[in-house]
Motif scaffolding. Structure first.
Motif, PDB file in Angstrom:
ATOM      1  N   PHE A  43       0.838  -1.206   0.000  1.00  0.00           N
ATOM      2  CA  PHE A  43       0.000   0.000   0.000  1.00  0.00           C
ATOM      3  C   PHE A  43       0.874   1.258   0.000  1.00  0.00           C
ATOM      4  N   THR A  44       1.899   1.266   0.853  1.00  0.00           N
ATOM      5  CA  THR A  44       2.733   2.476   0.964  1.00  0.00           C
ATOM      6  C   THR A  44       3.538   2.700  -0.314  1.00  0.00           C
ATOM      7  N   MET A  45       4.047   1.604  -0.899  1.00  0.00           N
ATOM      8  CA  MET A  45       4.837   1.728  -2.127  1.00  0.00           C
ATOM      9  C   MET A  45       3.952   2.187  -3.293  1.00  0.00           C
ATOM     10  N   LEU A  46       2.653   1.961  -3.149  1.00  0.00           N
ATOM     11  CA  LEU A  46       1.716   2.338  -4.206  1.00  0.00           C
ATOM     12  C   LEU A  46       1.249   3.794  -4.063  1.00  0.00           C
ATOM     13  N   VAL A  47       1.680   4.462  -3.019  1.00  0.00           N
ATOM     14  CA  VAL A  47       1.255   5.847  -2.785  1.00  0.00           C
ATOM     15  C   VAL A  47       2.440   6.793  -2.602  1.00  0.00           C
ATOM     16  N   ALA A  48       3.323   6.455  -1.647  1.00  0.00           N
ATOM     17  CA  ALA A  48       4.342   7.421  -1.187  1.00  0.00           C
ATOM     18  C   ALA A  48       5.323   7.873  -2.271  1.00  0.00           C
ATOM     19  N   PRO A  49       5.898   6.971  -3.085  1.00  0.00           N
ATOM     20  CA  PRO A  49       6.868   7.475  -4.079  1.00  0.00           C
ATOM     21  C   PRO A  49       6.233   8.450  -5.075  1.00  0.00           C
ATOM     22  N   GLY A  50       5.027   8.151  -5.510  1.00  0.00           N
ATOM     23  CA  GLY A  50       4.340   9.035  -6.463  1.00  0.00           C
ATOM     24  C   GLY A  50       4.015  10.376  -5.835  1.00  0.00           C
ATOM     25  N   ALA A  51       3.486  10.339  -4.596  1.00  0.00           N
ATOM     26  CA  ALA A  51       3.141  11.587  -3.904  1.00  0.00           C
ATOM     27  C   ALA A  51       4.400  12.431  -3.693  1.00  0.00           C
ATOM     28  N   SER A  52       5.497  11.781  -3.304  1.00  0.00           N
ATOM     29  CA  SER A  52       6.761  12.515  -3.077  1.00  0.00           C
ATOM     30  C   SER A  52       7.263  13.118  -4.385  1.00  0.00           C
ATOM     31  N   ALA A  53       7.249  12.305  -5.441  1.00  0.00           N
ATOM     32  CA  ALA A  53       7.766  12.762  -6.735  1.00  0.00           C
ATOM     33  C   ALA A  53       6.972  13.959  -7.250  1.00  0.00           C
ATOM     34  N   LEU A  54       5.650  13.938  -7.045  1.00  0.00           N
ATOM     35  CA  LEU A  54       4.817  15.052  -7.525  1.00  0.00           C
ATOM     36  C   LEU A  54       5.076  16.330  -6.720  1.00  0.00           C
ATOM     37  N   CYS A  55       5.595  16.172  -5.481  1.00  0.00           N
ATOM     38  CA  CYS A  55       6.006  17.356  -4.709  1.00  0.00           C
ATOM     39  C   CYS A  55       7.327  17.901  -5.232  1.00  0.00           C
ATOM     40  N   LEU A  56       8.183  17.002  -5.735  1.00  0.00           N
ATOM     41  CA  LEU A  56       9.554  17.401  -6.080  1.00  0.00           C
ATOM     42  C   LEU A  56       9.713  17.907  -7.507  1.00  0.00           C
ATOM     43  N   THR A  57       8.884  17.453  -8.417  1.00  0.00           N
ATOM     44  CA  THR A  57       9.058  17.854  -9.822  1.00  0.00           C
ATOM     45  C   THR A  57       7.755  18.362 -10.430  1.00  0.00           C
ATOM     46  N   GLY A  58       7.909  19.279 -11.347  1.00  0.00           N
ATOM     47  CA  GLY A  58       6.743  19.846 -12.034  1.00  0.00           C
ATOM     48  C   GLY A  58       6.551  19.251 -13.414  1.00  0.00           C
ATOM     49  N   ARG A  59       7.239  18.141 -13.712  1.00  0.00           N
ATOM     50  CA  ARG A  59       7.102  17.501 -15.027  1.00  0.00           C
ATOM     51  C   ARG A  59       6.678  16.050 -14.835  1.00  0.00           C
ATOM     52  N   LEU A  60       5.662  15.640 -15.575  1.00  0.00           N
ATOM     53  CA  LEU A  60       5.124  14.284 -15.400  1.00  0.00           C
ATOM     54  C   LEU A  60       6.156  13.205 -15.748  1.00  0.00           C
ATOM     55  N   ASN A  61       6.868  13.397 -16.867  1.00  0.00           N
ATOM     56  CA  ASN A  61       7.855  12.383 -17.280  1.00  0.00           C
ATOM     57  C   ASN A  61       8.905  12.167 -16.192  1.00  0.00           C
ATOM     58  N   ARG A  62       9.340  13.285 -15.588  1.00  0.00           N
ATOM     59  CA  ARG A  62      10.351  13.170 -14.529  1.00  0.00           C
ATOM     60  C   ARG A  62       9.759  12.541 -13.277  1.00  0.00           C
ATOM     61  N   ALA A  63       8.479  12.779 -13.027  1.00  0.00           N
ATOM     62  CA  ALA A  63       7.847  12.248 -11.803  1.00  0.00           C
ATOM     63  C   ALA A  63       7.959  10.716 -11.749  1.00  0.00           C
ATOM     64  N   PHE A  64       7.810  10.060 -12.913  1.00  0.00           N
ATOM     65  CA  PHE A  64       7.918   8.588 -12.928  1.00  0.00           C
ATOM     66  C   PHE A  64       9.329   8.159 -12.523  1.00  0.00           C
ATOM     67  N   LEU A  65      10.334   8.865 -13.034  1.00  0.00           N
ATOM     68  CA  LEU A  65      11.728   8.502 -12.731  1.00  0.00           C
ATOM     69  C   LEU A  65      12.061   8.809 -11.272  1.00  0.00           C
ATOM     70  N   VAL A  66      11.583   9.966 -10.786  1.00  0.00           N
ATOM     71  CA  VAL A  66      11.846  10.337  -9.386  1.00  0.00           C
ATOM     72  C   VAL A  66      11.164   9.324  -8.453  1.00  0.00           C
ATOM     73  N   ALA A  67       9.933   8.935  -8.795  1.00  0.00           N
ATOM     74  CA  ALA A  67       9.215   7.949  -7.968  1.00  0.00           C
ATOM     75  C   ALA A  67       9.982   6.635  -7.936  1.00  0.00           C
ATOM     76  N   LEU A  68      10.463   6.216  -9.098  1.00  0.00           N
ATOM     77  CA  LEU A  68      11.237   4.964  -9.175  1.00  0.00           C
ATOM     78  C   LEU A  68      12.484   5.065  -8.283  1.00  0.00           C
ATOM     79  N   ALA A  69      13.186   6.191  -8.392  1.00  0.00           N
ATOM     80  CA  ALA A  69      14.412   6.373  -7.599  1.00  0.00           C
ATOM     81  C   ALA A  69      14.097   6.369  -6.101  1.00  0.00           C
ATOM     82  N   LEU A  70      13.029   7.084  -5.713  1.00  0.00           N
ATOM     83  CA  LEU A  70      12.676   7.143  -4.286  1.00  0.00           C
ATOM     84  C   LEU A  70      12.261   5.768  -3.757  1.00  0.00           C
TER      85      LEU A  70
END
Lengths: 238, 269
Positions: free
Chosen positions: B198-225
């Motif tokens: 459950f947490t892996m399905l929410v937290a990386p995406g939520a964090s990435a959307l706070c950190l980047t303003g670009r959707l393409n980058r959000a996927f990579l940031v979420a993966l990294a986090l």
């Protein structure tokens, strides 16, 4: 080539048999038309638009289409801009590029030519300088221009716009409607827009489709449609 | 870290964490944007009920859990188009139904409670080798799928009406998205438990959307986090003798809090 683009016969639209909104609709959209669909809030304008777009099935009756290449015309749809979620971190260019998605082919990414066309459409709507700005940070009028650019990027035969100037100040409204007028004049783009704003229809539409209070539609030239006795059919109490 | 990798048992755990992160973290961007965050929690309850059902009738728990999880996701994809109810109320009913069924079935199932606890709180420490390789295959395929079908997934989530007018089969793409998510969640729950899934399905995406303003980058940031949390969590749990799954969850939450703070500071600047 037929000048009729869309023709409806005895069309009824709504959400299920008990949610019938409009019925007995017979009207034609001609190639190069600039048609304003008007009616009070909640009268069924958006429902009619969604049915023409194929997003809702007609409850009864038919919609005949006469596209240039045969079959269904290519629609450029401009939804109400408030309907799009601003949490998506997309740039104006990425939003405009979506107009190309239907032409790119399944499981393929956009090519350089698609980006160029999206840029060209943003330029046409005066938004190319803001192509890399976040869509969510744009003003209402700028968002509307980006959505029009997105619709143009699909290379449509007909543009259908849902309340394109709703909530805008006078100058933004004027700019958007003049942009649509130019597209219609210079590119012969067929434009159908839905609005509840009488003054927008009065200034810009060539023909008017008026939704009456009894759930039917009357269509005609603007000069005849804006006569007080005709308008009363839409705005009188049920 | 090197010491950690040299221990075969820990290497196994590390790989399980990384595979789950690679499978679920990029997906979490869409889970957050589509506002279906509690789907993970609801489906975990369905998986628990499925395990209780399997224990009661002495069947293999995983195939039953997989089938019910995927079915739940597909049902949600069909019901998502409902004009009458918002999707979150359907997710709520799925959660309540799954939880009630678990409790009712567990009372009649011998050793049911132990199995259910295993499902809910995870057993990343006991992932079998076959499951590990299944995770590598499924989650790898899921990553490729998200890359290849990026435009179809975007338009189906962001503006389905526009997608339909462009001739894109939005309903089919939504079913594929939910079906793929169902398979990923079922495997992840089996491997690392419901809470980490459950947490892996929410937290990386939520964090990435706070950190980047670009959707393409959000996927990579979420993966990294996701991967950093998995590796970091395993290392911390090894170092301080902590429960591994909960340590990864804790790290994901801490990273979210930091990301949220950074996002707020950027907005204010």
């Amino acid at each position: 080539m037929a000048t009729e683009l869309i023709k409806t016969r005895k069309l009824a639209v709504g959400y299920g048999p008990r949610g019938k909104v409009l019925q007995g609709i017979d009207f034609t959209i001609e190639r190069g038309d600039f048609l304003g669909v008007m009616g009070p809030n909640g009268s069924g304008k958006t429902t009619l638009l969604k049915t023409l777009l194929g997003l809702l099935k007609p409850l009864s009756g038919t919609i005949e289409t006469h596209a240039g290449g045969g079959g269904r015309p290519l629609f450029g749809y401009v939804p109400q801009r408030e309907s799009l979620d601003t949490h998506y971190p997309l740039t104006a260019l990425e939003v405009a590029l979506m107009g190309r998605f239907g032409r790119i082919g399944m499981l393929r990414g956009p090519k350089k030519a698609d980006y160029q066309l999206a840029h060209a459409c943003l330029k046409q709507t005066g938004m190319d300088a803001r192509a890399n700005k976040p869509y969510r940070a744009l003003s209402g009028g700028q968002k509307q221009r980006v959505l029009i650019a997105r619709a143009l990027a699909s290379e449509p035969e007909i543009l259908l716009l849902d309340e394109p100037t709703n909530g805008m100040d006078v100058s933004s409204e004027k700019a958007i409607m003049e942009l649509l007028s130019e597209l219609q004049k210079e590119k012969q783009t067929t434009v159908v827009f839905v609005t509840h704003l009488l003054h927008t229809i009065e200034r810009y539409a060539h023909r008017v489709a008026l939704i009456t209070s009894d759930g039917s539609l009357i269509v005609g030239e603007k000069s005849k449609m804006l006569a007080p006795d005709v308008m009363a059919r839409a705005y009188k109490e049920k | 870290m090197i010491e950690l990798i040299q221990v075969p048992f820990m290497r196994h755990i590390l790989l399980a964490g990384v595979f789950v992160a690679a499978g679920l973290a990029p997906l979490s961007v869409y889970v957050v944007l589509r506002r279906i965050v509690f789907v993970g929690a609801a489906v975990a309850e369905v998986a628990s009920a499925a395990v209780a059902l399997a224990v009661l009738f002495q069947l293999a728990p995983f195939p039953i859990a997989l089938a019910l999880t995927v079915t739940s996701f597909l049902a949600l994809s069909r019901l998502a188009d409902s004009q009458r109810l918002p999707l979150e109320s359907l997710i709520g009913m799925l959660y309540a139904g799954g939880a009630a069924a678990s409790v009712l079935l567990i009372t009649k199932a011998p050793r049911g409670e132990a199995n259910i606890l295993n499902i809910l709180f995870g057993n990343i420490l006991t992932v079998p080798a076959t499951l590990l390789w299944a995770m590598a295959g499924v989650f790898g395929a899921l990553l490729v799928f998200q890359y290849v079908a990026a435009k179809e997934l975007l338009i189906s989530a962001y503006d389905p009406d526009m997608g339909r007018t462009l001739g894109i089969p939005v309903r089919a793409w939504n079913m594929i998205f939910y079906g793929a998510m169902g398979v990923a969640v079922a495997i992840a729950i089996r491997a690392v438990g419901a809470l980490l899934t459950f947490t892996m399905l929410v937290a990386p995406g939520a964090s990435a959307l706070c950190l980047t303003g670009r959707l393409n980058r959000a996927f990579l940031v979420a993966l990294a986090l996701g991967v950093v949390s998995a590796v970091g969590g395993v290392m911390l749990s090894y170092q301080f003798d902590l429960p591994t799954g909960s340590t990864i969850v804790g790290l994901l939450v801490v990273l979210f809090a930091i990301s949220y703070g950074i996002g707020q500071l950027r907005s204010a600047a």
